[in-house]
Design an enzyme around this catalytic site. Sequence first.
Site, short mmCIF file in Angstrom:
data_model
loop_
_atom_site.label_atom_id
_atom_site.label_comp_id
_atom_site.label_asym_id
_atom_site.label_seq_id
_atom_site.Cartn_x
_atom_site.Cartn_y
_atom_site.Cartn_z
N ARG A 123 0.58 18.64 17.44
CA ARG A 123 1.75 17.77 17.21
C ARG A 123 2.52 18.21 15.97
NH1 ARG A 123 0.79 11.39 16.84
NH2 ARG A 123 -0.02 11.96 14.82
N LYS A 169 7.14 13.69 13.77
CA LYS A 169 6.50 12.91 12.70
C LYS A 169 7.03 13.45 11.37
CE LYS A 169 1.93 10.93 11.91
NZ LYS A 169 2.42 9.59 11.61
N GLU A 224 7.82 0.57 19.55
CA GLU A 224 6.48 0.63 18.96
C GLU A 224 6.46 -0.26 17.73
OE1 GLU A 224 5.69 4.65 17.51
OE2 GLU A 224 7.76 4.88 16.86
#
Length: 293
Positions: free
Chosen positions: A50, A149, A182
Site C-alpha cells: 500500500r 495514505k 469511513e
Amino acid sequence: MKVYINGKLFDEKDAKISVFDHGLLYGDGIFEGIRIYDGCIFRLDQHIERLEKSARAIKLVLPWTHEELCNAVVEACVANDLHNGYIRQVVTRGEGNLGLNPKTCHDPQHIVIADKISLYPEEFYKNGMEIITVPTRRLSVAAFPPMVKSLNYLNNIMAKMEAQIFGFMEALMLNEEGYVAECTGDNFFIIEKGVLYTPPVNASSLAGITRGATLDAARELGIPCVEQNLTRYDCWTCDEAFLTGTAAEMVPVIAVDDRKVGNGKPGPITLKLLDVFRKTVRRDGRMVVYPKK
Ligand code: PMP
C-alpha cells in the site's frame, strides 16, 4: 527508544528531519501504521504494497526495494525489542525550497518509529462506542484520492474535532454524494440480517488492511460480505456496527447519531469476527527474529 531514519538508528532526542522537508511544509509524503503482535508484524507485505502504491500515486519515486522497506520495519522492532506495539513508517518528499514544486526535493526521507499505542479506552472494546456523523465530508476521489495514505490528514482531523464538539471520540464521515465513506482513521461496517456490509473503497475510503482482514474473517465464518454504498439510514437501522483500523483494531459501535444500533450492545457477529481477527493477527504476518539476550 531508537528511531530509524534512512538506514540508521538514532536516539529519540537525536531523531531529526529538516524544517525544509516538504513532508512538514506541505504534508507531501505518505505513511503506514503497522501492528506487531507477539513478534509477528501483521500483514507487513500488504502494508508495504500500500505504501508503494501511495508513492506511485503521488509520483514519489522510492529509492528502496520492497524488501528494504520491510527490513526497515523489522530493524526498528528489533532495535527497540518491541514484541507488541505500533509501528509508524513515514516517507517524505524530502528537503526542498519554500515553493510547492516537488522537483526541488531530491532526497526522500524514510522514518520508522516503533512504539506502544492505546487508541481508545478498554471500555469501548467491551461495551462499544457511540459515534456521530459530522458536517465535514471525506475528500472526493476527484479532489485527492483518499486511497492514498498521505501525510495530510487535515480533512480527517477537522471531522474528529467536530465529533469532539458534540462530545464523541469518533466521527462518521460521508462522501460528497452523501454516502458513508469511513470514520476519521478507521473503516466502517454494519451487519443487517446476518450480512456484513461496508462501503466500497471508491466511496472515498482507504483500503484498510484491517478492513481486508475483517472481510477474510467473515468469509472464514461463512458470513456473506457485500461492498456497497451505505446511507445514514442504513447505519441508523442496522443490527450491528463496528469500525476497524490498525491502531483501533475492531471497535463495536453501539449508537450512530443517537440511534441505538441493535439493542445498544456489541453484537454477536461483531464479537465472533473480533475473536477470529484476534487469532489471525498472531499468525498472519512476518515473524521478527530477535537477537538472543
Ligand atoms: N481510514 C483511514 C482514513 C485511515 O487513516 C486508516 C488507518 N488508520 C484506516 C481507514 C484503516 O486502515 P488500516 O486498517 O490499514 O489501518
